[in-house]
Design a protein around this motif. Structure first.
Motif, short mmCIF file in Angstrom:
data_model
loop_
_atom_site.label_atom_id
_atom_site.label_comp_id
_atom_site.label_asym_id
_atom_site.label_seq_id
_atom_site.Cartn_x
_atom_site.Cartn_y
_atom_site.Cartn_z
N GLU A 1 40.37 43.66 74.55
CA GLU A 1 40.65 43.13 73.20
C GLU A 1 41.09 44.22 72.23
N GLU A 2 40.39 45.34 72.24
CA GLU A 2 40.64 46.37 71.24
C GLU A 2 41.95 47.14 71.48
N GLU A 3 42.59 46.94 72.62
CA GLU A 3 43.81 47.68 72.92
C GLU A 3 45.09 46.88 72.62
N ILE A 4 44.95 45.58 72.41
CA ILE A 4 46.14 44.73 72.22
C ILE A 4 46.90 45.12 70.95
N GLY A 5 46.17 45.37 69.87
CA GLY A 5 46.82 45.79 68.64
C GLY A 5 47.57 47.10 68.83
N LYS A 6 47.00 48.01 69.59
CA LYS A 6 47.64 49.30 69.86
C LYS A 6 48.95 49.10 70.63
N LEU A 7 48.94 48.17 71.59
CA LEU A 7 50.15 47.89 72.36
C LEU A 7 51.25 47.34 71.46
N MET A 8 50.88 46.40 70.59
CA MET A 8 51.86 45.79 69.71
C MET A 8 52.44 46.82 68.73
N GLN A 9 51.61 47.72 68.27
CA GLN A 9 52.10 48.76 67.37
C GLN A 9 53.06 49.71 68.08
#
Length: 365
Positions: free
Chosen positions: A258-266
């Motif tokens: 969960e916590e890595e999805i935002g990083k991927l999108m960025q």
């Protein structure tokens, strides 16, 4: 709502879009006056274990293996008994299953004994190739048939649900798929380069069009450096192996927490989704929430979902058309200044719409 409504929202999956949908929906319902939302998630849900700020009113012990599932099935009478008394004590008026799963008939039985109506949000009517959840779709059929209302995230799924005739059309509500919100803190990119960063994210199943993407990459004419990351979990396949051998493609076959999805999108400049079939896309909606342009194919409900958005490139699910779409994407001037979608606001709008439909179809019918 003129009268107070105590709503139970449940989804007992451990990972992925299921529990995430329940959390987003519950949070949105809390913003509506006269609606009190009670959230029920699995004790083993990743989103709960990674985020202690999420308050779960009815935590449920589920399972992590097939043997564990069978044990929980044998314990179903005890689960129904406990749920019956908890729901009665909380004075629940209505319940919503935000994504069907293997144990939901247990909850449905407890609600039925209390004569409390429940609603099912249907994401897919038919399993996608390679899904591997045929038995779950049979359970979904039973759950839908016993429900008071069903909700879809697209007109495409709405029409499919009418066609299978599980429930009358008067009991179906057509909605839309709001984007998921993820942590948007600034992270250092894993790959530092001047290349255009393309991202394909999601389950690595063949219906996601990896064969079309592989052939399309050979037909790209724009001479501009790019890097394509294909990230998600799925079975090994020859096409993924071939893609991973390309100099400018990296396949990361793994579960993405969960916590890595935002990083991927960025990290991404563009999100590429060359599906062969789809109902709707939470991933594409999330990309728009991050202000990222998307390249998608005209299948299922995708065109319906995104045709009004700017910087959405819709192509046919053919090698030639996907290649043309990639050429268009590679000619964009990055970084782009694009208006982001407000995920929280869109979930609130969806929740308000659903409350109006519930009021009309259940409490005023």
């Amino acid at each position: 709502m003129k009268k107070p409504l105590n709503m139970l929202i449940w989804q007992w999956g451990r990972r992925g879009a299921g529990p995430k949908t329940a959390v987003e929906f519950s949070k949105a319902m809390l913003s509506i006056s006269n609606v009190k939302a009670f959230l029920s998630l699995s004790r083993q849900a990743e989103i709960v274990q990674k985020n202690r700020n999420i308050s779960v009113d009815f935590p449920i012990k589920t399972y992590t293996t097939v043997l564990g599932y069978l044990c929980r099935v044998l314990q179903a009478p005890l689960m129904i008994y406990k749920l019956y008394h908890i729901i009665k004590r909380k004075k629940i008026n209505i319940a919503v299953c935000t994504m069907p799963g293997p144990m939901d008939l247990v909850m449905a039985m407890a609600l039925r004994l209390l004569k409390i109506p429940y609603i099912v949000i249907v994401h897919d009517v038919h399993p996608h190739p390679g899904d591997g959840y045929i038995f779950q779709y049979y359970l979904q059929k039973l759950l839908i048939k016993q429900s008071r209302l069903t909700v879809t995230f697209s007109k495409y799924v709405y029409k499919q649900l009418i066609a299978v005739n599980f429930v009358p059309s008067s009991q179906i509500i057509q909605g839309w798929h709001p984007p998921f919100s993820y942590c948007s803190e600034t992270h250092k990119p894993q790959f530092v380069s001047q290349e255009i960063k393309l991202l394909n994210f999601g389950r690595l199943l063949l219906y996601k069009g990896f064969d079309l993407l592989e052939e399309a990459l050979d037909q790209v004419t724009i001479q501009r450096p790019y890097m394509l990351r294909i990230v998600g979990q799925g079975p090994k396949s020859a096409v993924l192996d071939r893609l991973n051998k390309r100099n400018n493609v990296i396949v990361e076959n793994r579960w993405v927490p969960e916590e890595e999805i935002g990083k991927l999108m960025q990290w991404a400049d563009v999100v590429i989704l060359p599906y062969r079939e789809a109902s709707q896309s939470g991933i594409a909606a999330t990309a728009l929430a991050f202000g990222k342009p998307i390249l998608i194919t005209n299948v299922g409900g995708l065109s319906e979902q995104f045709k009004e958005d700017d910087l959405v490139f819709i192509c046919e699910p053919t090698t030639d058309d996907i290649a043309k779409g990639l050429d268009e994407v590679l000619q964009l001037n990055f970084p782009l200044s694009r208006q982001k979608h407000n995920a929280d606001k869109e979930w609130q709008e969806f929740a308000e719409y659903l409350i109006k439909e519930i009021t009309h179809k259940i409490y005023k019918s």
